[in-house]
Design an enzyme around this catalytic site. Sequence first.
Site, short mmCIF file in Angstrom:
data_model
loop_
_atom_site.label_atom_id
_atom_site.label_comp_id
_atom_site.label_asym_id
_atom_site.label_seq_id
_atom_site.Cartn_x
_atom_site.Cartn_y
_atom_site.Cartn_z
N GLU A 32 0.97 -5.49 17.50
CA GLU A 32 1.59 -4.72 18.45
C GLU A 32 2.18 -3.70 17.45
O GLU A 32 2.73 -3.64 16.53
CB GLU A 32 3.06 -5.57 18.90
N CYS A 52 9.41 1.73 19.32
CA CYS A 52 7.99 2.13 19.45
C CYS A 52 7.85 2.72 20.95
O CYS A 52 6.83 3.39 21.21
CB CYS A 52 7.23 0.97 19.54
N1 LIG Z 1 4.16 -2.19 19.89
C1 LIG Z 1 5.26 -2.83 19.59
O1 LIG Z 1 5.94 -3.80 20.27
C2 LIG Z 1 6.54 -2.48 18.50
C3 LIG Z 1 7.69 -3.18 18.56
C4 LIG Z 1 8.43 -2.38 17.30
C5 LIG Z 1 8.02 -1.60 16.44
N2 LIG Z 1 6.75 -1.21 16.45
C6 LIG Z 1 6.34 -0.39 15.53
O2 LIG Z 1 6.61 -0.68 14.30
C7 LIG Z 1 7.02 0.34 13.41
C8 LIG Z 1 8.26 0.15 12.76
O3 LIG Z 1 8.49 -0.94 12.19
P1 LIG Z 1 8.26 -1.13 10.66
O4 LIG Z 1 8.75 0.08 9.74
O5 LIG Z 1 8.91 -2.48 10.31
O6 LIG Z 1 6.67 -1.00 10.37
P2 LIG Z 1 5.96 -1.68 9.11
O7 LIG Z 1 4.45 -1.71 9.58
O8 LIG Z 1 6.29 -0.78 8.08
O9 LIG Z 1 6.49 -3.14 8.59
C9 LIG Z 1 6.23 -4.24 9.62
C10 LIG Z 1 6.14 -5.38 9.03
O10 LIG Z 1 4.75 -5.44 8.24
C11 LIG Z 1 5.14 -5.80 6.76
N3 LIG Z 1 4.42 -5.55 6.09
C12 LIG Z 1 3.94 -4.11 5.20
N4 LIG Z 1 2.96 -4.11 4.37
C13 LIG Z 1 2.03 -5.07 4.89
C14 LIG Z 1 0.81 -5.59 4.43
N5 LIG Z 1 0.08 -4.95 3.58
N6 LIG Z 1 0.65 -6.90 4.74
C15 LIG Z 1 1.20 -7.64 5.66
N7 LIG Z 1 2.57 -7.25 6.11
C16 LIG Z 1 3.12 -6.04 5.42
C17 LIG Z 1 6.57 -5.26 6.48
O11 LIG Z 1 7.08 -5.72 5.48
C18 LIG Z 1 7.26 -5.71 7.98
O12 LIG Z 1 7.65 -6.98 7.67
C19 LIG Z 1 6.63 1.63 14.28
O13 LIG Z 1 5.17 2.02 14.01
C20 LIG Z 1 7.13 0.93 15.75
O14 LIG Z 1 6.49 1.96 16.31
C21 LIG Z 1 5.81 -1.52 17.44
N1 LIG Z 2 10.38 -3.44 24.16
C1 LIG Z 2 11.31 -2.24 23.63
C2 LIG Z 2 10.73 -1.48 22.51
C3 LIG Z 2 10.37 -2.32 21.30
C4 LIG Z 2 9.58 -1.63 20.08
O1 LIG Z 2 10.26 -0.90 19.44
C5 LIG Z 2 11.43 -1.41 24.71
O2 LIG Z 2 11.00 -1.63 25.89
O3 LIG Z 2 12.16 -0.27 24.61
#
Ligand SMILES: NC(=O)c1ccc[n+]([C@@H]2O[C@H](COP(=O)([O-])OP(=O)(O)OC[C@H]3O[C@@H](n4cnc5c(N)ncnc54)[C@H](O)[C@@H]3O)[C@@H](O)[C@H]2O)c1
Ligand SMILES: N[C@@H](CCC=O)C(=O)O
Length: 515
Positions: A286, A320
């Site tokens: 995600e 996100c």
């Molecule tokens: N689609 C969704 O449901 C959703 C929900 C929440 C956040 N997000 C997205 O997450 C991002 C923000 O979160 P973030 O800054 O923690 O993201 P990130 O990708 O920097 O980190 C996410 C996780 O991945 C780990 N990670 C980093 N490099 C890695 C590697 N090489 N291998 C495995 N794991 C690794 C990090 O330590 C962390 O635990 C935004 O882009 C946001 O849109 C998406």
């Molecule tokens: N599920 C949350 C977003 C999660 C991602 O950051 C929302 O619907 O706002």
Amino acid sequence: MVVPYKHEPFTDFLVDENKRAFEDGLKIVQSYLNQDYSLIIGRNRVATKDKIISINPANKEEVIGTVSKATKAHAEEAMQIADKTFKSWRKSKPEMRADILFRAAAIVRRRKHEFSALLVKEAGKPWNEADADTAEAIDFMEYYGRQMLKLKDGIPVESRQIEYNRFHYIPLGVGIVISPWNFAFAIMAGMTSAAFVAGNTVLLKPASTTPVIAAKFIEVLEEAGLPAGVVNYLPGSGSEVGDYLVDHPRTRFISFTGSRDVGVRIYERAAKVHDGQIWLKRVIAEMGGKDTIVVDSSADLDLAAKSIVASAFGFSGQKCSACSRAVVLEDVYGEVLDKVVELTKGLTVGDPKNRSNFMGPVIDQAAYEKIVSYIEIGKEEGNLVAGGKADNSKGFFIEPTIFSDVDEHARIMKEEIFGPVVAFCKARDFDHAIEIANNTEYGLTGAVLTNNRDHIEKAREDFHVGNLYFNRGCTGAIVGYQPFGGFNMSGTDSKAGGPDYLILHMQAKTTSEML
Ligand SMILES: NC(=O)c1ccc[n+]([C@@H]2O[C@H](COP(=O)([O-])OP(=O)(O)OC[C@H]3O[C@@H](n4cnc5c(N)ncnc54)[C@H](O)[C@@H]3O)[C@@H](O)[C@H]2O)c1
Ligand SMILES: N[C@@H](CCC=O)C(=O)O
């Protein structure tokens, strides 16, 4: 008999009693700041010399906790324990696994404000956002527990008279759960709960900025009766421990939530079959979003302005699902922009421990610098009509920022900023608005404010996002009500908090017995 699922209500902080209870939660958290948290590998608490220091993003001097940092050797040890534990856990009764989740949910509910207060401190969440994060963590546990009870006997299939056919789900194996910091409790707990209630064992690598809330969650699971080795706690560097576990031949699946770039990296690495690997790894990813609110000429413009402000600036735009693009039909563009600017000027930014602040800090120095650099890009690409200032002397604070008259192809219209920045773009007509809304590589959330039924139907068909909302903002999906997850580069099209999410953590087995 389990009572039907209902989502956890949000707390009304205008009620004095609730306000006091939250302040008590903050005091409890204050009393355990700066403690040390070990890795949890099977039955063992493992303290390392190398630490992750979790700080309060609103006050860089304040340490929330120090957390042991796993190396590849710890990851290997944890993998072996998880692999061994899977042999017994896969045969545990689904009812028992669900009961653990129901108990864990009850424990968190009793300590709800303490958990939310920890999110205020560790993730910089304002009270209402922290309360919603904790409520969602409870919801995931309650919902996935019930989903497991629904799925435990499989799905009926046909049998002829000479045979008895069954179709049921079995777990996959060891899952790597890699969680983000922005829903530091809900998403981390939801991904972990789904994985283990389905009968898998888990290596949990939480985000390095918010490892303490994850440690507290593990304590809750232990109290709820989860056997040792089922969920192992492995904070560490993404590139070191993350890569090692993603590549590991005994990893059966990876459940990841985070940025596009890390998600793509995991997806690519997981596709490679390593020596000794006897399956193709499954990846549930995600990822990011570039989410749009479209305002039609027929819309309630006050509602539109409120929806944009709440979706763009709630939790400093670090969702996100956050609205980072407002696409407004030209005949109402000026009026909507004025209303949004006016509302934005009334927002307060400051330490989220004070309930009066609408917005807190952004998560860390790297996020601060990235957002500030996008504000500079925005100054080239549009007109700065609100905010634009930032201050990282005490914490990482950035004003809610609006750019107007941004071209549909500008960078701030296409790239995920993940901060309190929204770009306004004018559309000629409704078709053009939907075209702009679809012009990114993401496809996570979107909203349309309109009173035109034909336009609702057009958006329902053509606005290509996983979560589309009408006449409201584009954030705030509720578990079990609005299953959440996006298309295209927003992920693998999974829906967290939805009826088919648990199945992603299982495989279906058909048995046919001759009678
Ligand atoms: N689609 C969704 O449901 C959703 C929900 C929440 C956040 N997000 C997205 O997450 C991002 C923000 O979160 P973030 O800054 O923690 O993201 P990130 O990708 O920097 O980190 C996410 C996780 O991945 C780990 N990670 C980093 N490099 C890695 C590697 N090489 N291998 C495995 N794991 C690794 C990090 O330590 C962390 O635990 C935004 O882009 C946001 O849109 C998406
Ligand atoms: N599920 C949350 C977003 C999660 C991602 O950051 C929302 O619907 O706002």
